[in-house]
Write an enzyme that holds these catalytic residues in place. Structure first.
Site, PDB file in Angstrom:
ATOM      1  N   HIS A  19       0.865  -1.203   0.000  1.00 46.28           N
ATOM      2  CA  HIS A  19       0.000   0.000   0.000  1.00 46.28           C
ATOM      3  C   HIS A  19       0.889   1.237   0.000  1.00 46.28           C
ATOM      4  O   HIS A  19       1.446   1.600   1.037  1.00 46.28           O
ATOM      5  CB  HIS A  19      -0.921   0.010   1.226  1.00 46.28           C
ATOM      6  N   HIS A  21       1.572   5.382  -1.706  1.00 51.00           N
ATOM      7  CA  HIS A  21       1.233   6.555  -2.513  1.00 51.00           C
ATOM      8  C   HIS A  21       2.519   7.139  -3.083  1.00 51.00           C
ATOM      9  O   HIS A  21       3.368   7.620  -2.328  1.00 51.00           O
ATOM     10  CB  HIS A  21       0.517   7.608  -1.653  1.00 51.00           C
ATOM     11  N   LEU A  22       2.638   7.091  -4.414  1.00 52.83           N
ATOM     12  CA  LEU A  22       3.843   7.625  -5.069  1.00 52.83           C
ATOM     13  C   LEU A  22       3.621   9.013  -5.643  1.00 52.83           C
ATOM     14  O   LEU A  22       4.579   9.651  -6.079  1.00 52.83           O
ATOM     15  CB  LEU A  22       4.303   6.682  -6.189  1.00 52.83           C
ATOM     16  N   ARG A  23       2.332   9.470  -5.687  1.00 51.81           N
ATOM     17  CA  ARG A  23       2.012  10.767  -6.295  1.00 51.81           C
ATOM     18  C   ARG A  23       2.476  10.799  -7.750  1.00 51.81           C
ATOM     19  O   ARG A  23       2.611   9.767  -8.382  1.00 51.81           O
ATOM     20  CB  ARG A  23       2.604  11.930  -5.476  1.00 51.81           C
ATOM     21  N   LYS A 105      -9.271  -0.340  -6.270  1.00 48.33           N
ATOM     22  CA  LYS A 105      -9.337   0.294  -4.957  1.00 48.33           C
ATOM     23  C   LYS A 105     -10.664   0.988  -4.713  1.00 48.33           C
ATOM     24  O   LYS A 105     -11.136   1.742  -5.567  1.00 48.33           O
ATOM     25  CB  LYS A 105      -8.184   1.320  -4.873  1.00 48.33           C
ATOM     26  N   HIS A 142     -10.514   1.143   1.407  1.00 51.60           N
ATOM     27  CA  HIS A 142     -10.318   2.114   2.485  1.00 51.60           C
ATOM     28  C   HIS A 142     -11.556   1.953   3.356  1.00 51.60           C
ATOM     29  O   HIS A 142     -12.641   2.405   2.984  1.00 51.60           O
ATOM     30  CB  HIS A 142     -10.182   3.542   1.944  1.00 51.60           C
ATOM     31  N   HIS A 180      -4.842  -0.710   5.530  1.00 49.30           N
ATOM     32  CA  HIS A 180      -4.410   0.069   6.694  1.00 49.30           C
ATOM     33  C   HIS A 180      -5.379  -0.048   7.880  1.00 49.30           C
ATOM     34  O   HIS A 180      -5.965   0.932   8.327  1.00 49.30           O
ATOM     35  CB  HIS A 180      -4.135   1.533   6.345  1.00 49.30           C
ATOM     36  N   LEU A 225      -5.276   9.098   7.891  1.00 55.88           N
ATOM     37  CA  LEU A 225      -6.567   8.416   7.904  1.00 55.88           C
ATOM     38  C   LEU A 225      -6.371   6.961   7.507  1.00 55.88           C
ATOM     39  O   LEU A 225      -5.577   6.690   6.611  1.00 55.88           O
ATOM     40  CB  LEU A 225      -7.544   9.100   6.939  1.00 55.88           C
ATOM     41  N   ASP A 253       1.358   2.637   3.567  1.00 55.18           N
ATOM     42  CA  ASP A 253       0.493   3.807   3.381  1.00 55.18           C
ATOM     43  C   ASP A 253       1.310   5.088   3.465  1.00 55.18           C
ATOM     44  O   ASP A 253       0.814   6.123   3.911  1.00 55.18           O
ATOM     45  CB  ASP A 253      -0.666   3.815   4.384  1.00 55.18           C
ATOM     46  N   HIS A 257       2.792  14.576   1.801  1.00 59.32           N
ATOM     47  CA  HIS A 257       2.140  15.863   1.539  1.00 59.32           C
ATOM     48  C   HIS A 257       3.187  16.936   1.810  1.00 59.32           C
ATOM     49  O   HIS A 257       4.001  16.779   2.727  1.00 59.32           O
ATOM     50  CB  HIS A 257       0.953  16.081   2.488  1.00 59.32           C
ATOM     51  N   ALA A 269      -4.178  14.729   5.606  1.00 62.25           N
ATOM     52  CA  ALA A 269      -3.975  13.428   6.257  1.00 62.25           C
ATOM     53  C   ALA A 269      -2.914  12.633   5.512  1.00 62.25           C
ATOM     54  O   ALA A 269      -2.967  12.522   4.292  1.00 62.25           O
ATOM     55  CB  ALA A 269      -5.285  12.654   6.261  1.00 62.25           C
TER      56      ALA A 269
END
Ligand SMILES: NC(=O)N[C@@H](CC(=O)O)C(=O)O
Ligand SMILES: [Zn+2]
Ligand SMILES: [Zn+2]
Length: 349
Positions: A19, A21-23, A105, A142, A180, A225, A253, A257, A269
């Site tokens: 899990h 997030h690579l943006r 997802k 989620h 998560h 979150l 996760d 940011h 978050a």
């Protein structure tokens, strides 16, 4: 591969992040090397702006990830699609045929970062979920309800009753990953379910309870979150992760940011942990006296559930105290890693 562990060093099969997030764009280029150093593969979350809803968009995103990978690093992005109320069943078949999309997802609309295009009612997606069940495409959820009258600390537990139980009743052969997880309720639900259900657990939910967000003042870098929960929930997660059960596996996760949007009147978050993910997990498993359980959690249970081969090669973690950078670049901005500026007792060799 066998685990060789001694007091000061732990060598395990190369792990994966189930899990992440690579943006995109410049931020992707900043964070990708951190994950690629720690992990062989990662399930890449599709909550971009706009979201990755089609196989064609996932193919293009995958190319951007591979193009951003520094020469000499080897890392395989495992792509996902973002489910909407209107995702057609045919899109699932195209995704499966692509060979590089490994899951779909669920973001309940309004539940988290970039979830506006998410699902308003799962009943709208049943034809598509049936196609996923039929072809064996995992459904990553989620797991929080968005009903404004439900307390934020109860949103995961209520999701089990209102969404998971009906879904599992209607779609018993659908492979589901409860992403998560943060509560004893979710850990118990997944433990008791059959082999179609698994869960990812973050390092921060193993290490911290909700007091961390408020210790000495409001600390936005501990806000993610689903939000951190009470100590009894943290303990249940540690128990699940270190139990040896194949239903639980590693998913950081890691969710970068920009510092300015975390340290803000309405802070975003997400915790950034890609930089030192395995060190954080080693710390959590070490505290639980369960370092011998880390390899299966980080390197075996995930590929086994997804039907992928386990990695070749190993990584070594050493017991060594070092100081984390206070911040690292994130495109033009910067991101504060979890515990940035503080010391940590494990180091990836
Ligand atoms: N975990 C988070 O707090 N944030 C994630 C979204 C998510 O995984 O819910 C993000 O994309 O920033
Ligand atoms: Zn999420
Ligand atoms: Zn996430």
């Amino acid at each position: 591969m066998s685990t060789s562990s001694s007091a000061n060093s732990l060598t395990i099969t190369r792990p994966d992040d189930w899990h992440l997030h690579l943006r995109d764009g410049a931020a992707l280029a900043s964070v990708l090397p951190h994950s690629a150093r720690q992990f062989a593969r990662a399930i890449v979350m599709p909550n971009l702006k706009p979201p990755v809803t089609t196989t064609a968009q996932a193919a293009a995103y995958r190319e951007r990830i591979l193009a951003a990978l520094p020469p000499g690093m080897d890392f395989e992005p495992l792509m996902t699609l973002y489910l909407t109320d209107n995702t057609p069943p045919d899109e699932i078949r195209r995704a499966k045929d692509s060979g590089f999309i490994h899951a779909v997802k669920l973001y309940p609309a309004g539940a988290t970062t970039n979830s506006d295009a998410g699902v308003t009612a799962l009943s709208k997606c049943y034809k598509t979920l049936e196609a996923m069940q039929e072809i064996g495409m995992p459904f990553l959820v989620h797991g929080e309800v968005t009903d404004p009258v439900v307390d934020i600390f109860d949103r995961e537990a209520v999701f089990i009753e209102r969404v998971m139980q009906p879904l599992r009743r209607d779609m018993p052969a659908l492979k589901v990953v409860f992403e998560h997880i943060t509560t004893k309720d979710a850990a118990q639900y997944v433990s008791a379910a059959d082999g179609h259900v698994a869960a990812t657990i973050t390092a921060h939910h193993l290490l911290y309870n909700r007091n961390e967000i408020f210790k000495g003042g409001i600390r936005p870098h501990y806000y993610c979150l689903p939000v951190l929960k009470r100590e009894e929930h943290r303990q249940a997660l540690v128990q699940a992760a270190t139990s040896g059960s194949p239903k639980f596996f590693l998913g950081t996760d890691s969710a970068p940011h920009p510092k300015g949007l975390k340290e803000h009147a309405c802070g975003c978050a997400g915790c950034y942990t890609a930089l030192h993910a395995m060190e954080l997990y080693a710390q959590a498993f070490d505290q639980a006296g369960a370092l011998d359980k880390l390899e299966a959690f980080a390197s075996f249970h995930g590929p086994d559930f997804y039907g992928l081969p386990r990695n070749a090669g190993t990584i070594t973690l050493q017991r060594e105290t070092w100081t984390l950078p206070a911040e690292v670049p994130l495109g033009e901005a910067s991101v504060v890693p979890l515990n940035g500026g503080e010391s940590i007792g494990w180091k990836l060799a």
